[in-house]
Design a protein around this motif. Structure first.
Motif, mmCIF file in Angstrom:
data_model
loop_
_atom_site.group_PDB
_atom_site.id
_atom_site.type_symbol
_atom_site.label_atom_id
_atom_site.label_comp_id
_atom_site.label_asym_id
_atom_site.label_seq_id
_atom_site.Cartn_x
_atom_site.Cartn_y
_atom_site.Cartn_z
ATOM 1 N N GLY A 171 -0.835 14.624 -13.642
ATOM 2 C CA GLY A 171 -2.032 15.673 -12.973
ATOM 3 C C GLY A 171 -3.096 14.803 -11.759
ATOM 4 N N GLY A 172 -3.640 15.480 -11.503
ATOM 5 C CA GLY A 172 -4.676 14.617 -10.728
ATOM 6 C C GLY A 172 -5.966 13.943 -11.417
ATOM 7 N N TRP A 173 -6.313 14.829 -11.823
ATOM 8 C CA TRP A 173 -7.986 14.104 -12.491
ATOM 9 C C TRP A 173 -7.086 12.568 -13.459
ATOM 10 C CZ3 TRP A 173 -11.627 13.720 -9.819
ATOM 11 C CH2 TRP A 173 -12.241 14.944 -8.891
ATOM 12 N N PRO A 174 -6.470 13.485 -14.658
ATOM 13 C CA PRO A 174 -6.322 11.953 -15.643
ATOM 14 C C PRO A 174 -5.184 10.821 -14.740
ATOM 15 C CG PRO A 174 -5.044 14.643 -15.894
ATOM 16 C CD PRO A 174 -6.200 15.066 -15.132
ATOM 17 N N THR A 175 -4.877 11.160 -13.427
ATOM 18 C CA THR A 175 -4.624 10.022 -12.490
ATOM 19 C C THR A 175 -5.215 8.835 -12.375
ATOM 20 O OG1 THR A 175 -2.902 11.138 -11.898
ATOM 21 C CG2 THR A 175 -3.108 9.124 -11.318
ATOM 22 N N VAL A 176 -6.932 9.714 -11.694
ATOM 23 C CA VAL A 176 -8.210 9.162 -11.126
ATOM 24 C C VAL A 176 -8.510 8.328 -12.540
ATOM 25 C CG1 VAL A 176 -10.094 9.044 -10.528
ATOM 26 C CG2 VAL A 176 -8.558 10.179 -9.035
ATOM 27 N N ALA A 177 -8.812 9.246 -13.547
ATOM 28 C CA ALA A 177 -9.065 8.495 -14.930
ATOM 29 C C ALA A 177 -8.510 7.532 -15.578
ATOM 30 C CB ALA A 177 -9.437 9.527 -15.946
ATOM 31 N N LEU A 178 -7.041 7.363 -15.476
ATOM 32 C CA LEU A 178 -6.043 6.393 -15.519
ATOM 33 C C LEU A 178 -6.492 4.884 -14.614
ATOM 34 C CD1 LEU A 178 -3.906 5.308 -17.923
ATOM 35 C CD2 LEU A 178 -2.880 6.146 -15.769
ATOM 36 N N LEU A 179 -6.206 5.137 -13.818
ATOM 37 C CA LEU A 179 -7.223 4.170 -12.459
ATOM 38 C C LEU A 179 -8.175 3.817 -12.964
ATOM 39 C CD1 LEU A 179 -5.618 5.475 -9.251
ATOM 40 C CD2 LEU A 179 -4.727 3.742 -10.237
ATOM 41 N N LEU A 180 -9.233 4.703 -13.232
ATOM 42 C CA LEU A 180 -10.405 3.721 -13.313
ATOM 43 C C LEU A 180 -10.220 3.053 -14.915
ATOM 44 C CD1 LEU A 180 -12.566 6.860 -12.814
ATOM 45 C CD2 LEU A 180 -12.338 4.302 -11.342
ATOM 46 N N VAL A 181 -9.951 3.328 -15.718
ATOM 47 C CA VAL A 181 -9.545 3.289 -17.080
ATOM 48 C C VAL A 181 -9.239 1.404 -17.000
ATOM 49 C CG1 VAL A 181 -8.417 2.622 -19.732
ATOM 50 C CG2 VAL A 181 -9.842 4.864 -18.612
ATOM 51 N N GLU A 182 -7.745 1.577 -15.728
ATOM 52 C CA GLU A 182 -7.049 0.405 -16.440
ATOM 53 C C GLU A 182 -8.462 -0.485 -15.272
ATOM 54 O OE1 GLU A 182 -3.414 1.290 -13.766
ATOM 55 O OE2 GLU A 182 -2.417 1.134 -15.047
ATOM 56 N N SER A 183 -9.219 -0.404 -14.506
ATOM 57 C CA SER A 183 -9.866 -1.304 -13.469
ATOM 58 C C SER A 183 -11.006 -1.754 -14.348
ATOM 59 C CB SER A 183 -10.602 -1.105 -11.970
ATOM 60 O OG SER A 183 -9.439 -0.354 -11.364
ATOM 61 N N ALA A 184 -11.556 -0.702 -15.442
ATOM 62 C CA ALA A 184 -12.496 -1.481 -16.444
ATOM 63 C C ALA A 184 -12.081 -2.145 -16.904
ATOM 64 C CB ALA A 184 -13.203 -0.320 -17.177
ATOM 65 N N PRO A 215 0.878 -0.775 -0.024
ATOM 66 C CA PRO A 215 -0.170 0.950 0.132
ATOM 67 C C PRO A 215 0.786 1.721 -0.204
ATOM 68 C CG PRO A 215 -0.680 -1.599 1.473
ATOM 69 C CD PRO A 215 0.259 -1.976 1.357
ATOM 70 N N ILE A 216 1.681 1.137 0.576
ATOM 71 C CA ILE A 216 2.458 2.397 0.864
ATOM 72 C C ILE A 216 2.957 2.492 -1.191
ATOM 73 C CG2 ILE A 216 4.980 3.231 1.807
ATOM 74 C CD1 ILE A 216 4.178 1.477 3.915
ATOM 75 N N LEU A 217 3.864 1.822 -1.401
ATOM 76 C CA LEU A 217 4.940 1.693 -2.426
ATOM 77 C C LEU A 217 3.156 2.541 -3.841
ATOM 78 C CD1 LEU A 217 7.206 1.380 -4.447
ATOM 79 C CD2 LEU A 217 5.960 -1.109 -4.533
ATOM 80 N N GLU A 218 2.288 1.570 -3.529
ATOM 81 C CA GLU A 218 0.953 2.456 -4.626
ATOM 82 C C GLU A 218 0.518 3.267 -4.045
ATOM 83 O OE1 GLU A 218 -0.482 0.586 -6.914
ATOM 84 O OE2 GLU A 218 -0.119 -0.928 -6.164
ATOM 85 N N ILE A 219 1.119 4.005 -3.060
ATOM 86 C CA ILE A 219 0.552 5.487 -2.668
ATOM 87 C C ILE A 219 1.611 6.439 -3.318
ATOM 88 C CG2 ILE A 219 0.019 6.830 -0.605
ATOM 89 C CD1 ILE A 219 -1.308 4.710 0.744
ATOM 90 N N TYR A 220 2.651 5.875 -3.518
ATOM 91 C CA TYR A 220 3.741 6.575 -3.391
ATOM 92 C C TYR A 220 3.568 7.208 -5.513
ATOM 93 C CZ TYR A 220 9.032 7.564 -5.308
ATOM 94 O OH TYR A 220 9.372 8.617 -5.632
ATOM 95 N N VAL A 221 3.869 5.623 -5.972
ATOM 96 C CA VAL A 221 3.628 5.668 -7.533
ATOM 97 C C VAL A 221 2.472 6.523 -7.891
ATOM 98 C CG1 VAL A 221 3.058 3.500 -9.100
ATOM 99 C CG2 VAL A 221 4.785 3.558 -7.643
ATOM 100 N N ILE A 222 1.665 6.377 -7.191
ATOM 101 C CA ILE A 222 0.043 7.312 -7.350
ATOM 102 C C ILE A 222 0.616 8.920 -7.365
ATOM 103 C CG2 ILE A 222 -1.921 7.938 -6.822
ATOM 104 C CD1 ILE A 222 -2.943 4.678 -6.540
ATOM 105 N N ILE A 223 0.747 9.253 -6.401
ATOM 106 C CA ILE A 223 1.489 10.346 -5.747
ATOM 107 C C ILE A 223 2.516 11.258 -7.192
ATOM 108 C CG2 ILE A 223 2.935 12.184 -4.879
ATOM 109 C CD1 ILE A 223 1.359 10.304 -2.489
#
Length: 160
Positions: free
Chosen positions: A28-41, A13-21
């Motif tokens: 940017g923040g919103w493109p990162t969230v969008a990328l995570l959502l696309v990866e999940s879908a 979890p620490i590594l995941e948070i670091y990579v996401i940041i």
């Protein structure tokens, strides 16, 4: 081995948070969230497709009477990979795609087989796997045929 799992539950979890940041700072923040959502879908769609393939292959192996070694390992890899893909984060998604995608799964299967063979060898000793690993040890026992004659005496319990 339990210490390794406990360490992974703390470090991942620490590594995941670091990579996401870090990715968020670059794109940017919103493109990162969008990328995570696309990866999940995308991961959910691949899991559904490959899970169905693995299940059908497993059923086919059982129906034909074939030993389902490869099919069971594929099903296990799809299950573990699916769990990793549904976990939010980029690092777990990389490993999840490696386990689930049909062109990388044979590499993961070989690594898994090698890992479990090493573990069994250390647990049972080198002679403990004789007959289980192809090319090592003696040949497996020969199945009996109708030509084999077994000497013995038949005892009927009703006539005693």
């Amino acid at each position: 081995m339990p210490w390794f799992i406990a360490l992974a539950l703390l470090v991942v979890p620490i590594l995941e948070i670091y990579v996401i940041i870090q990715i968020g700072q670059v794109i940017g923040g919103w493109p990162t969230v969008a990328l995570l959502l696309v990866e999940s879908a995308l991961g959910a769609w691949i899991i559904k497709r490959e899970g169905r393939r693995a299940w059908n292959a497993l059923q086919s192996a059982f129906q034909t009477g074939k030993m389902p070694g490869r099919e069971l390992s594929d099903a296990a890899l799809v299950l573990v990979g699916g769990t990793l893909l549904l976990t939010p984060g980029f690092v777990t998604d990389i490993f999840g795609f490696f386990f689930v995608l049909p062109f990388t799964r044979p590499l993961a299967r070989r690594a898994m087989t090698s890992f479990f063979t090493r573990r069994l060898t250390t647990q049972l000793g080198p002679t403990g796997l004789t007959g289980f690993i192809p090319g090592q040890g003696s040949a497996p026992p020969r199945p009996s045929s109708s030509d084999d004659v077994i000497q013995g005496e038949v005892i009927d319990p009703e006539k005693q």
